[in-house]
Design a protein around this motif. Structure first.
Motif, PDB file in Angstrom:
ATOM      1  N   CYS A   6      24.864  55.250 -20.324  1.00  0.00           N
ATOM      2  CA  CYS A   6      25.765  55.308 -19.161  1.00  0.00           C
ATOM      3  C   CYS A   6      26.872  54.268 -19.316  1.00  0.00           C
ATOM      4  O   CYS A   6      26.712  53.259 -19.995  1.00  0.00           O
ATOM      5  N   SER A   7      27.982  54.525 -18.640  1.00  0.00           N
ATOM      6  CA  SER A   7      29.064  53.545 -18.598  1.00  0.00           C
ATOM      7  C   SER A   7      28.611  52.351 -17.766  1.00  0.00           C
ATOM      8  O   SER A   7      27.625  52.422 -17.028  1.00  0.00           O
ATOM      9  N   ILE A   8      29.352  51.265 -17.867  1.00  0.00           N
ATOM     10  CA  ILE A   8      29.049  50.092 -17.044  1.00  0.00           C
ATOM     11  C   ILE A   8      29.103  50.457 -15.566  1.00  0.00           C
ATOM     12  O   ILE A   8      28.355  49.943 -14.761  1.00  0.00           O
ATOM     13  N   GLY A   9      29.970  51.395 -15.196  1.00  0.00           N
ATOM     14  CA  GLY A   9      30.086  51.851 -13.815  1.00  0.00           C
ATOM     15  C   GLY A   9      28.965  52.789 -13.370  1.00  0.00           C
ATOM     16  O   GLY A   9      28.882  53.152 -12.215  1.00  0.00           O
ATOM     17  N   LYS A  11      28.205  55.971 -14.812  1.00  0.00           N
ATOM     18  CA  LYS A  11      28.376  57.393 -15.121  1.00  0.00           C
ATOM     19  C   LYS A  11      27.620  57.743 -16.400  1.00  0.00           C
ATOM     20  O   LYS A  11      27.760  57.063 -17.424  1.00  0.00           O
ATOM     21  N   LYS A  12      26.831  58.828 -16.352  1.00  0.00           N
ATOM     22  CA  LYS A  12      26.079  59.254 -17.528  1.00  0.00           C
ATOM     23  C   LYS A  12      27.035  59.798 -18.574  1.00  0.00           C
ATOM     24  O   LYS A  12      27.841  60.674 -18.310  1.00  0.00           O
ATOM     25  N   ILE A  13      26.925  59.255 -19.791  1.00  0.00           N
ATOM     26  CA  ILE A  13      27.778  59.637 -20.904  1.00  0.00           C
ATOM     27  C   ILE A  13      27.048  60.565 -21.868  1.00  0.00           C
ATOM     28  O   ILE A  13      27.609  61.540 -22.337  1.00  0.00           O
ATOM     29  N   TYR A  42      29.707  55.198 -30.716  1.00  0.00           N
ATOM     30  CA  TYR A  42      29.829  54.457 -29.462  1.00  0.00           C
ATOM     31  C   TYR A  42      29.849  52.968 -29.766  1.00  0.00           C
ATOM     32  O   TYR A  42      29.011  52.454 -30.496  1.00  0.00           O
ATOM     33  N   ASP A  45      30.394  47.968 -24.184  1.00  0.00           N
ATOM     34  CA  ASP A  45      29.418  47.654 -23.136  1.00  0.00           C
ATOM     35  C   ASP A  45      28.983  48.930 -22.427  1.00  0.00           C
ATOM     36  O   ASP A  45      29.827  49.709 -21.974  1.00  0.00           O
ATOM     37  N   TYR A  46      27.675  49.104 -22.303  1.00  0.00           N
ATOM     38  CA  TYR A  46      27.091  50.279 -21.667  1.00  0.00           C
ATOM     39  C   TYR A  46      25.856  49.869 -20.879  1.00  0.00           C
ATOM     40  O   TYR A  46      25.499  48.698 -20.838  1.00  0.00           O
ATOM     41  N   ARG A  47      25.209  50.855 -20.293  1.00  0.00           N
ATOM     42  CA  ARG A  47      23.891  50.698 -19.689  1.00  0.00           C
ATOM     43  C   ARG A  47      22.981  51.774 -20.274  1.00  0.00           C
ATOM     44  O   ARG A  47      23.429  52.883 -20.534  1.00  0.00           O
ATOM     45  N   GLU A  58      17.830  50.496 -15.098  1.00  0.00           N
ATOM     46  CA  GLU A  58      18.933  50.367 -16.039  1.00  0.00           C
ATOM     47  C   GLU A  58      18.929  48.977 -16.647  1.00  0.00           C
ATOM     48  O   GLU A  58      18.493  48.011 -16.023  1.00  0.00           O
TER      49      GLU A  58
END
Length: 64
Positions: A6-9, A11-13, A42, A45-47, A58
């Motif tokens: 997922c994005s830092i915000g 949203k599932k990527i 990729y 920064d992600y989650r 997360e």
């Protein structure tokens, strides 16, 4: 069990895994992923999100 990038915000990527969580007796489930797929690499920064039984956890990660 579903494991997603997922994005830092939030949203599932990309879905990294969806299926059985493994043996009930061991309590351990391991997958590996090298930060790439057939179309994209990729970096940044992600989650990582683990969803199981209607709830999720997360953890922030940095892919270099």
């Amino acid at each position: 069990l579903e494991i997603s990038l997922c994005s830092i915000g939030g949203k599932k990527i990309k879905q990294l895994y969806k299926g059985n969580a493994g043996s009930k007796s061991s309590g351990i489930f391991i997958i590996t992923w090298d930060g790439t797929d057939s179309k994209e690499t990729y970096k940044g920064d992600y989650r990582i999100r683990w969803t199981f039984g209607g709830s999720y956890r997360e953890m922030p990660v940095v892919i270099k």
